[in-house]
Design a protein around this motif. Structure first.
Motif, PDB file in Angstrom:
ATOM      1  N   ARG A 269      31.097  16.495  37.640  1.00 20.99           N
ATOM      2  CA  ARG A 269      30.036  15.675  37.058  1.00 20.99           C
ATOM      3  C   ARG A 269      28.937  16.581  36.513  1.00 20.99           C
ATOM      4  NH1 ARG A 269      30.755  10.556  36.042  1.00 20.99           N
ATOM      5  NH2 ARG A 269      31.573  10.258  38.160  1.00 20.99           N
TER       6      ARG A 269
ATOM      7  N   ILE B 225      27.477  21.919  36.139  1.00 17.41           N
ATOM      8  CA  ILE B 225      28.480  20.943  36.582  1.00 17.41           C
ATOM      9  C   ILE B 225      28.644  21.029  38.089  1.00 17.41           C
ATOM     10  CG2 ILE B 225      30.883  20.202  36.386  1.00 17.41           C
ATOM     11  CD1 ILE B 225      30.955  21.467  33.621  1.00 17.41           C
TER      12      ILE B 225
ATOM     13  N   HIS C   1      31.043  20.106  41.203  1.00 17.95           N
ATOM     14  CA  HIS C   1      32.451  19.823  41.465  1.00 17.95           C
ATOM     15  C   HIS C   1      32.601  19.149  42.823  1.00 17.95           C
ATOM     16  CE1 HIS C   1      33.048  22.294  37.938  1.00 17.95           C
ATOM     17  NE2 HIS C   1      32.284  23.216  38.500  1.00 17.95           N
TER      18      HIS C   1
ATOM     19  N   GLN D 207      24.290  14.676  30.508  1.00 16.49           N
ATOM     20  CA  GLN D 207      24.043  14.554  31.943  1.00 16.49           C
ATOM     21  C   GLN D 207      24.690  13.275  32.459  1.00 16.49           C
ATOM     22  OE1 GLN D 207      19.919  14.225  33.016  1.00 16.49           O
ATOM     23  NE2 GLN D 207      20.289  14.556  35.179  1.00 16.49           N
ATOM     24  N   GLY D 208      25.367  13.384  33.604  1.00 11.93           N
ATOM     25  CA  GLY D 208      26.022  12.236  34.208  1.00 11.93           C
ATOM     26  C   GLY D 208      27.462  12.052  33.788  1.00 11.93           C
ATOM     27  N   GLU D 209      27.898  12.735  32.747  1.00 10.50           N
ATOM     28  CA  GLU D 209      29.265  12.587  32.250  1.00 10.50           C
ATOM     29  C   GLU D 209      30.251  13.297  33.177  1.00 10.50           C
ATOM     30  OE1 GLU D 209      31.848  13.765  28.215  1.00 10.50           O
ATOM     31  OE2 GLU D 209      29.671  14.038  28.286  1.00 10.50           O
ATOM     32  N   TRP D 210      31.432  12.710  33.339  1.00 14.94           N
ATOM     33  CA  TRP D 210      32.511  13.363  34.070  1.00 14.94           C
ATOM     34  C   TRP D 210      33.334  14.174  33.069  1.00 14.94           C
ATOM     35  CZ3 TRP D 210      33.861  14.197  39.021  1.00 14.94           C
ATOM     36  CH2 TRP D 210      35.143  14.707  39.268  1.00 14.94           C
TER      37      TRP D 210
END
Length: 325
Positions: free
Chosen positions: A245, A263, A265, A283-286
């Motif tokens: 993330r 990121i 993990h 930000q917040g993206e997988w």
């Protein structure tokens, strides 16, 4: 001594009480390469009115922007002459958001925190935090319950736009003097990394490490370098070493990282990718292993095009090369 392309964001000088910091050059009124002298966290000289660019979005008002940024309307007008006689902002226009003053305070350390985590929380470099708390300059651990002094500081304001971000042309420095970086091993070497099932090398086809993890000498001063610098041309794709993330995807000139992606993990590992010319994630993206998350650049406190790659286990720095053997 050999010269090297290398990154200085996050380095911790061990000896000298006087440290020179380079201010992020995307800031309004700051000439590329201008420097600030900081002694005990107090600004001695440098640029005034530092600000961060923001592109006006649909529905924005001058008052609304000021409230989100935590600054006054008059402060915004002071760094945007075109707004001094106007109460409206034009959609799509780039305006400057001035730094916000944060007062000195104290922080009570909780279990699991270290100086790196605490400095990040308050927008400080590790150097600034250690200088305000000299009893920890020797590297001694900080126990839970300890009270740390947090110095007064100017905090950059980053207002999210919900869009992918690219470093402005002004953030890509023109030619600058080369800094001398030496490490206990050879300064520049071929890493010959091997990607494993867990860890992917973040810059495909480029294996020269110009500055390794740990102690090094930069311009005659000893410091700790918490990561490795991988030399590659500007624009080279940077890929996520593992799935995770996105904690940060933003410009961080306050701490020297330039445009950076962080990121988290699933198993407690965290990776940082710094000095980018473009951020390709939010930000917040997988993100999945191998996904392009940015492009190699030369932004922030950098001496040439490269990727700073940092690995942390619960925010405790670890040598990235130990993960590729």
């Amino acid at each position: 001594m050999p010269s090297s392309v290398g990154e200085t964001g996050g380095g911790v000088p061990r000896v000298s009480p006087l440290v020179v910091y380079a201010r992020g050059i995307v800031r309004k009124g700051v000439v590329a390469g201008v420097r600030r002298l900081v002694l005990g966290g107090v600004l001695l000289c440098g640029a005034a009115g530092a600000a961060t660019p923001y592109r006006v979005q649909a529905g924005d008002t001058l008052l609304g922007i000021a409230l989100r940024a935590g600054v006054s309307v008059s402060a915004i007008r002071a760094v945007n002459p075109a707004l001094r006689a106007s109460s409206t902002v034009q959609l799509g226009r780039v305006i400057q958001i001035p730094d916000r003053s944060a007062p000195a305070t104290t922080h009570t350390v909780t279990a699991g925190q270290n100086l790196t985590v605490i400095a990040r929380k308050y927008g400080l470099t590790l150097t600034q935090l250690v200088r305000a708390n000299p009893k920890y300059a020797s590297g001694r651990p900080v126990p839970a319950g300890a009270r740390l002094s947090i110095p007064a500081r100017q905090v950059p304001v980053y207002l999210t736009t919900g869009r992918d971000t690219v470093a402005p042309a002004a953030a890509r420095p023109a030619a600058r003097s080369t800094r001398v970086v030496t490490t206990p091993a050879a300064t520049a070497r071929s890493a010959s990394p091997r990607s494993s099932a867990a860890w992917l090398w973040p810059v495909t086809g480029y294996t020269t490490v110009s500055s390794g993890f740990g102690g090094r000498t930069l311009e005659g001063e000893g410091e700790q370098h918490y990561g490795i610098d991988i030399v590659a041309p500007v624009g080279t794709p940077v890929r996520a070493a593992r799935a995770g993330r996105v904690l940060e995807s933003r410009p961080d000139y306050q701490r020297g990282w330039g445009w950076t992606v962080v990121i988290e993990h699933p198993d407690g590992w965290i990776t940082r990718y710094a000095h980018l010319s473009a951020n390709l994630t939010k930000q917040g993206e997988w993100v999945v292993r191998g996904q392009p998350i940015g492009r190699v650049g030369d932004t922030g406190r950098s001496t040439g095009p490269h990727l700073h790659f940092g690995t942390y286990l619960r925010w405790n720095p670890r040598d990235p090369m130990s993960l590729y053997r």
